[in-house]
Enzyme design. Structure first.
Site, PDB file in Angstrom:
ATOM      1  N   ASP A 265       0.871  -1.170   0.000  1.00 21.98           N
ATOM      2  CA  ASP A 265       0.000   0.000   0.000  1.00 21.98           C
ATOM      3  C   ASP A 265       0.917   1.232   0.000  1.00 21.98           C
ATOM      4  O   ASP A 265       2.145   1.126   0.107  1.00 21.98           O
ATOM      5  CB  ASP A 265      -0.970  -0.024   1.188  1.00 21.98           C
ATOM      6  CG  ASP A 265      -2.191   0.870   0.924  1.00 21.98           C
ATOM      7  OD1 ASP A 265      -2.135   1.712  -0.004  1.00 21.98           O
ATOM      8  OD2 ASP A 265      -3.208   0.739   1.635  1.00 21.98           O
ATOM      9  N   TRP A 266       0.314   2.387  -0.127  1.00 21.15           N
ATOM     10  CA  TRP A 266       1.020   3.663  -0.283  1.00 21.15           C
ATOM     11  C   TRP A 266       2.100   3.839   0.805  1.00 21.15           C
ATOM     12  O   TRP A 266       1.765   4.020   1.974  1.00 21.15           O
ATOM     13  CB  TRP A 266      -0.016   4.781  -0.199  1.00 21.15           C
ATOM     14  CG  TRP A 266       0.423   6.135  -0.614  1.00 21.15           C
ATOM     15  CD1 TRP A 266       1.024   7.065   0.183  1.00 21.15           C
ATOM     16  CD2 TRP A 266       0.273   6.728  -1.910  1.00 21.15           C
ATOM     17  NE1 TRP A 266       1.259   8.198  -0.537  1.00 21.15           N
ATOM     18  CE2 TRP A 266       0.797   8.026  -1.832  1.00 21.15           C
ATOM     19  CE3 TRP A 266      -0.259   6.300  -3.135  1.00 21.15           C
ATOM     20  CZ2 TRP A 266       0.815   8.906  -2.923  1.00 21.15           C
ATOM     21  CZ3 TRP A 266      -0.239   7.168  -4.210  1.00 21.15           C
ATOM     22  CH2 TRP A 266       0.295   8.445  -4.103  1.00 21.15           C
TER      23      TRP A 266
END
Ligand code: NOJ
Length: 703
Positions: A265-266
């Site tokens: 994820d980011w």
């Protein structure tokens, strides 16, 4: 994977330098100031958010394709001409915004959710995007968590059915078709267990619950062919999911045979440092790669550190090669080597097509749930003058819900206009957007409809609430309107179950509309005025009060099961223990009766047929979602008091009876047993054919 494809990517890998391999594992965010040289040097494998919407270049659809083509051209100037894959959050539609995923789950119609995904893929690919960060498959038992809006609710069976349908909708039979895109099952795994409903917080899930509740939707997505998986931000049981080798490698690849790639994820690889399991960026990158994670979303730590880690012997050439191969495999499967560019001419026919809007309207209609309808107030017919009031009366983009970067307010007919268009001839609609005006006008009308609930910014990523009540001021508004005494309908827009105990008792009718998307206003009009009938069912339990969460239907029995008066039974001293509304609940404009339950045998050998008659005993046509539940009475581990195992929707004319038959297979009774193995245990079971998770006709069988 066909041998020729594997040969192709292996040969390509053999020609790649270490830098080029690492480049494939690096995803950057596309912005106007992105260095073209990084692309020309093969140091970027994927771009996220490369569209007009986020690069400040305006909203032209063909522009979006042109923007990605522009970046693609730079990548194809690199030595080995490996194409980029463009990713984006296409969560519940692209330009045609469908209801939020939680609402889609309420339709109890996985095929329809799959069709919506297929429309989203057509629109997004026409805009130069080949990879969506969806479906979001996090089971959520705590509606304080803002991301409950993005998932399909609390039930692993329903969520798994939707997961499979949505993955197939995005990817189709042939992922290389120009209108298909790569799916990404996220957030792997346990993200919905964040403590206190606070996004990004850690969680603890026991192994049996992880296996039987949180993992099944992901497994269904992998079995349906999902090309990618995203690791969750969460620290689960002490290991951040992004660094969990057991889950990313042993379970996903070893047990389930997943051959695609895993994206973080980011910045979640870099976040292993604040999590406190990595000392620095190099350490974080090594941990993630060792765990089996293949692509770094935007933090740059793979690009910056893996080369040196390889030289220092901290990572192996094999694991680097394996990660690069997985990325190349999915790019190849997506057809990018043959068709790296997007035909900008597709935007006009493929985006916002009339059929897409029709589907969005159907899904919006099917997702709305009728929670109360005293004296058949709905549909609103025979009234001369109706007041429609509340902050949503002019809503357009407010109907979209969370995560809709490509939806546009101007595509939406505002709610007041849509209601005017759907109201019967001769019915006067008055509108008021302030409580004062509404309370003043209410005296002069025959009935009132209040449009209340949550603005979309109140749900979604990190939009958590500590109080599940209506937003400030709305409860007082409903109280004051109740005083006036006109027949009162509440339409509630929300990204989560709200604790509406007081309002449910005050109102004559309540329709839960969630965030219904681009066609939500017209869909609402069709239901309110009786052109169509509501058929949605709750995909998540509605609590009476915030303090009741977590509350979910498939809980364990305990040694002292729930009993409202029992002093030594589980309870609250200030609140009933039961939910306000159970999972699976939803009314129609008619009533149904269940009867004549039959089991093909009282002993299951492989499978069993369970059937019941359902009759429409009301005066209008209606859709009933008939649900099959089981309970395993004695197990080596304690078992849920009910588990959903099937559902079917029936349209019945007034007076019509139909028999619904379910086939329950032995493997559906399997669970993670006390010794850690997965399988069934002989013994007695209860089975229900039911309108929701609390009622129904009960039968018994033994295995
Ligand atoms: C963070 C979110 O958690 C994830 O769901 C999303 O796909 C990425 N950002 C990319 O925008």
């Amino acid at each position: 994977m066909p041998q020729s494809a594997e040969n192709f990517i292996n040969q390509l890998l053999n020609q790649m330098t270490t830098e080029e391999k690492i480049g494939q594992l690096n995803q950057f965010s596309a912005s106007a100031d992105l260095s073209p040289d990084l692309l020309r040097q093969g140091k970027i494998g994927s771009l996220i958010n490369a569209s007009g919407a986020l690069t400040g270049q305006g909203f032209s659809d063909s522009g979006n394709a042109e923007i990605s083509n522009h970046f693609q051209k730079l990548a194809l100037e690199s030595r080995l001409k490996i194409p980029l894959i463009f990713g984006r959050d296409v969560i519940h539609g692209f330009r045609t915004v469908f209801p939020i995923p939680l609402a889609q789950a309420a339709a109890f119609d996985p095929d329809l959710a799959g069709e919506a995904a297929s429309v989203a893929a057509r629109e997004a690919t026409a805009s130069g995007i080949q990879w969506t960060f969806a479906p979001m498959l996090d089971i959520a038992r705590d509606p304080r968590w803002g991301r409950v809006a993005e998932g399909n609710g609390e039930d692993p069976f329903l969520c798994s059915q939707i997961a499979a349908a949505v993955v197939k909708g995005f990817q189709g039979e042939d992922l290389s078709a120009p209108d298909k895109m790569v799916a990404c099952a996220k957030h792997y795994v346990g993200y919905g267990s964040a403590e206190g409903g606070r996004d990004y917080e850690g969680g603890e899930i026991s192994e049996p619950t992880l296996r039987d509740v949180y993992l099944p939707p992901f497994r269904a997505a992998i079995e349906a062919g999902s090309g990618t998986v995203m690791s969750a931000f969460i620290d689960l049981n002490g290991i951040p999911a992004t660094a969990d080798r057991r889950l990313l490698t042993n379970v996903l690849r070893g047990e389930w045979g997943f051959d695609g790639f895993i994206v973080s994820d980011w910045e979640s690889i870099k976040e292993l440092i604040p999590h406190g399991i990595a000392e620095d960026e190099a350490d974080a990158a090594q941990l993630a790669l060792h765990a089996g994670l293949d692509m770094d979303m935007v933090s740059g730590v793979f690009l910056n550190t893996l080369g040196k880690s390889l030289t220092d012997g901290k990572i192996s050439r094999e694991e680097l090669d394996e990660a690069a191969l997985r990325v190349l495999r999915i790019k190849h499967r997506a057809g990018l080597f043959d068709h790296p560019y997007t035909d900008a001419g597709r935007a006009t026919p493929d985006i916002l097509a009339p059929q897409a809007r029709t589907l969005a309207r159907k899904l919006a209609r099917e997702s709305m749930v009728l929670l109360k309808n005293e004296n058949n107030l709905l549909p609103l017919q025979g009234f001369r003058r109706i007041l429609v009031a509340g902050s949503f009366i002019h809503a357009r983009a407010e109907l979209f819900g969370t995560w809709t970067p490509d939806g546009r307010a101007e595509d939406v007919t505002p709610l007041d206009e849509a209601l005017r268009e759907t109201a019967p001839n001769g019915m006067e609609l008055w509108f008021a957007d302030t409580p004062d005006l509404a309370l003043h006008l209410a005296h002069q009308v025959d009935a009132v409809v209040l449009l209340i609930g949550e603005h979309p910014s109140r749900s979604g990523e990190n939009a958590n609430v500590s109080d599940l009540g209506l937003p400030p001021g709305q409860s007082e508004f409903v109280d004051a309107m109740k005083e006036i005494g006109k027949p009162m309908t509440l339409v509630i827009f929300a990204g989560r179950p709200l604790a509406i105990t007081r309002q449910l008792s005050q109102a004559d009718a309540v329709l839960y509309a969630w965030h219904p998307g681009i066609e939500g206003a017209a869909a609402l009009g069709e239901l309110l005025f009786g052109h169509e009938a509501p058929s949605g069912r709750l995909p998540i339990t509605f609590p009476r009060a915030t303090g009741q969460v977590p509350i979910y239907y498939n809980q364990k029995n305990s040694g002292r099961p729930v009993h409202p008066e029992g002093q030594f039974k589980t309870r609250y001293i200030d609140l009933l223990p039961s939910p306000l509304l159970p999972f699976g609940f939803g009314l129609a404009y008619t009533q149904f009766e269940y009867g004549n339950l039959k089991l093909s045998s009282d002993v299951m050998r492989g499978s069993l047929e369970i059937s019941a008659g359902v009759t429409n005993v009301g005066a209008r046509v209606g859709v009933e979602t008939v649900q099959l539940y089981v309970r395993d009475l004695v197990g080596s581990l304690t078992r849920p008091i009910r588990e959903l195992k099937g559902f079917q929707s029936l349209t019945l004319q007034p007076g019509e009876t139909r028999r619904v038959t379910f086939v329950l297979r032995e493997e559906q009774l399997a669970f993670t047993r006390a010794d850690g193995t997965f399988g069934t245990e002989p013994g007695n079971f209860h089975v229900w054919v039911a309108p929701d998770s609390q009622r129904g006709l009960r039968g018994e069988f033994c295995l």
